[in-house]
Scaffold this motif. Structure first.
Motif, PDB file in Angstrom:
ATOM      1  N   MET A  31      19.818  64.589  48.111  1.00 35.65           N
ATOM      2  CA  MET A  31      21.077  63.863  48.037  1.00 35.65           C
ATOM      3  C   MET A  31      21.354  63.128  49.348  1.00 35.65           C
ATOM      4  N   TYR A  32      21.119  63.779  50.465  1.00 35.24           N
ATOM      5  CA  TYR A  32      21.329  63.170  51.778  1.00 35.24           C
ATOM      6  C   TYR A  32      20.477  61.908  51.923  1.00 35.24           C
ATOM      7  N   ARG A  33      19.210  62.022  51.588  1.00 35.19           N
ATOM      8  CA  ARG A  33      18.295  60.872  51.711  1.00 35.19           C
ATOM      9  C   ARG A  33      18.721  59.704  50.835  1.00 35.19           C
ATOM     10  N   LYS A  34      19.076  60.002  49.584  1.00 35.84           N
ATOM     11  CA  LYS A  34      19.479  58.916  48.680  1.00 35.84           C
ATOM     12  C   LYS A  34      20.755  58.225  49.157  1.00 35.84           C
ATOM     13  N   LEU A  35      21.703  59.022  49.658  1.00 37.53           N
ATOM     14  CA  LEU A  35      22.975  58.450  50.106  1.00 37.53           C
ATOM     15  C   LEU A  35      22.827  57.600  51.365  1.00 37.53           C
ATOM     16  N   ASN A  36      21.739  57.765  52.111  1.00 43.20           N
ATOM     17  CA  ASN A  36      21.512  56.922  53.286  1.00 43.20           C
ATOM     18  C   ASN A  36      21.299  55.461  52.912  1.00 43.20           C
ATOM     19  N   PHE A  37      20.835  55.211  51.685  1.00 47.88           N
ATOM     20  CA  PHE A  37      20.514  53.846  51.274  1.00 47.88           C
ATOM     21  C   PHE A  37      21.257  53.395  50.021  1.00 47.88           C
ATOM     22  N   GLU A  38      21.842  54.333  49.300  1.00 43.38           N
ATOM     23  CA  GLU A  38      22.504  54.017  48.035  1.00 43.38           C
ATOM     24  C   GLU A  38      23.948  54.494  48.062  1.00 43.38           C
ATOM     25  N   SER A  39      24.681  54.061  47.057  1.00 40.92           N
ATOM     26  CA  SER A  39      26.024  54.557  46.806  1.00 40.92           C
ATOM     27  C   SER A  39      25.979  55.418  45.555  1.00 40.92           C
ATOM     28  N   ALA A  40      26.979  56.275  45.422  1.00 34.65           N
ATOM     29  CA  ALA A  40      27.028  57.136  44.248  1.00 34.65           C
ATOM     30  C   ALA A  40      28.475  57.459  43.898  1.00 34.65           C
ATOM     31  N   PHE A  41      28.715  57.663  42.613  1.00 34.90           N
ATOM     32  CA  PHE A  41      29.975  58.211  42.148  1.00 34.90           C
ATOM     33  C   PHE A  41      29.745  59.715  42.079  1.00 34.90           C
TER      34      PHE A  41
ATOM     35  N   MET B 100      34.799  60.662  43.971  1.00 30.99           N
ATOM     36  CA  MET B 100      34.608  59.835  45.156  1.00 30.99           C
ATOM     37  C   MET B 100      33.438  58.871  44.970  1.00 30.99           C
ATOM     38  N   TRP B 101      33.612  57.675  45.507  1.00 25.62           N
ATOM     39  CA  TRP B 101      32.527  56.697  45.604  1.00 25.62           C
ATOM     40  C   TRP B 101      32.002  56.847  47.025  1.00 25.62           C
ATOM     41  N   ALA B 102      30.811  57.389  47.177  1.00 26.09           N
ATOM     42  CA  ALA B 102      30.307  57.776  48.489  1.00 26.09           C
ATOM     43  C   ALA B 102      29.009  57.074  48.846  1.00 26.09           C
ATOM     44  N   THR B 103      28.825  56.887  50.157  1.00 25.09           N
ATOM     45  CA  THR B 103      27.566  56.371  50.687  1.00 25.09           C
ATOM     46  C   THR B 103      27.448  56.749  52.148  1.00 25.09           C
ATOM     47  N   ARG B 104      26.234  56.716  52.645  1.00 29.29           N
ATOM     48  CA  ARG B 104      25.973  56.820  54.079  1.00 29.29           C
ATOM     49  C   ARG B 104      25.415  55.481  54.586  1.00 29.29           C
ATOM     50  N   ASP B 105      25.353  54.507  53.725  1.00 24.74           N
ATOM     51  CA  ASP B 105      24.808  53.186  54.045  1.00 24.74           C
ATOM     52  C   ASP B 105      25.873  52.381  54.792  1.00 24.74           C
ATOM     53  N   VAL B 106      25.782  52.374  56.123  1.00 27.64           N
ATOM     54  CA  VAL B 106      26.812  51.699  56.917  1.00 27.64           C
ATOM     55  C   VAL B 106      26.787  50.184  56.734  1.00 27.64           C
ATOM     56  N   SER B 107      25.663  49.615  56.331  1.00 29.15           N
ATOM     57  CA  SER B 107      25.633  48.162  56.111  1.00 29.15           C
ATOM     58  C   SER B 107      26.447  47.792  54.875  1.00 29.15           C
TER      59      SER B 107
ATOM     60  N   TYR C 237      34.785  47.309  55.419  1.00 36.82           N
ATOM     61  CA  TYR C 237      35.547  48.075  56.404  1.00 36.82           C
ATOM     62  C   TYR C 237      35.084  47.897  57.843  1.00 36.82           C
ATOM     63  N   GLY C 238      34.047  47.127  58.076  1.00 38.39           N
ATOM     64  CA  GLY C 238      33.495  47.046  59.418  1.00 38.39           C
ATOM     65  C   GLY C 238      32.563  48.212  59.665  1.00 38.39           C
TER      66      GLY C 238
ATOM     67  N   ILE D 102      27.565  67.332  53.584  1.00 37.40           N
ATOM     68  CA  ILE D 102      27.063  65.986  53.859  1.00 37.40           C
ATOM     69  C   ILE D 102      28.252  65.090  54.190  1.00 37.40           C
ATOM     70  N   ALA D 103      28.203  64.450  55.341  1.00 40.71           N
ATOM     71  CA  ALA D 103      29.222  63.476  55.719  1.00 40.71           C
ATOM     72  C   ALA D 103      28.888  62.146  55.049  1.00 40.71           C
ATOM     73  N   VAL D 104      29.890  61.518  54.454  1.00 44.90           N
ATOM     74  CA  VAL D 104      29.716  60.233  53.774  1.00 44.90           C
ATOM     75  C   VAL D 104      30.914  59.343  54.050  1.00 44.90           C
ATOM     76  N   ILE D 105      30.745  58.083  53.752  1.00 43.86           N
ATOM     77  CA  ILE D 105      31.860  57.151  53.807  1.00 43.86           C
ATOM     78  C   ILE D 105      32.449  57.072  52.402  1.00 43.86           C
ATOM     79  N   ASP D 106      33.732  57.355  52.299  1.00 44.49           N
ATOM     80  CA  ASP D 106      34.457  57.230  51.040  1.00 44.49           C
ATOM     81  C   ASP D 106      34.793  55.749  50.892  1.00 44.49           C
ATOM     82  N   MET D 107      34.106  55.077  49.977  1.00 42.44           N
ATOM     83  CA  MET D 107      34.253  53.626  49.842  1.00 42.44           C
ATOM     84  C   MET D 107      35.593  53.206  49.237  1.00 42.44           C
ATOM     85  N   GLU D 108      36.294  54.117  48.634  1.00 40.59           N
ATOM     86  CA  GLU D 108      37.613  53.773  48.087  1.00 40.59           C
ATOM     87  C   GLU D 108      38.641  53.628  49.202  1.00 40.59           C
TER      88      GLU D 108
END
Length: 123
Positions: A6-16, A29-36, A42-43, A63-69
């Motif tokens: 899950m950690y690896r996938k979230l580095n490049f993808e988003s997920a519900f 939550m709509w989550a991702t670790r993809d900062v781009s 959001y910057g 797992i820390a993620v960015i909540d895209m909402e």
């Protein structure tokens, strides 16, 4: 899904992701670790994500993620996940807007059809 996958996938993808919080509430939550992808709205939040990574890691099971909402860093435990739908990579603002619409519809539908918390009786 296990932590590492899950950690690896979230580095490049988003997920519900639907998971049970520590207090028993169910969170959608709509989550991702993809900062781009996050940067499109959001910057750059890489520093905030890294700060959370210091306390949310494989040792703690979170797992820390960015909540895209909401554009903030949050964390969840993969062992508390009830549902995860990976939606792939996001490269453009148009893709981001389409995913945002899809997420809002998914969240509304899920919350209407399912309980908002897990109780002892449900286990």
């Amino acid at each position: 899904m296990e932590y590492t996958e899950m950690y690896r996938k979230l580095n490049f993808e988003s997920a519900f992701i639907v998971f049970v919080k520590k207090n028993g509430d169910i969170r959608v939550m709509w989550a991702t670790r993809d900062v781009s992808a996050c940067s499109l709205w959001y910057g750059y939040l890489g520093n905030e994500l890294q700060q959370h990574d210091n306390r949310c890691n494989i040792n703690t099971g979170a797992i820390a993620v960015i909540d895209m909402e909401i554009g903030e860093v949050r964390a969840f435990r993969p062992d508390s996940v009830l549902y995860a739908q990976f939606i792939g990579q996001i490269h453009t603002k148009e893709q981001l807007e389409n995913v945002a619409s899809t997420f809002m519809a998914f969240k509304r539908s899920y919350q209407e059809a399912n309980p908002n918390e897990v109780t002892f009786e449900m286990l």
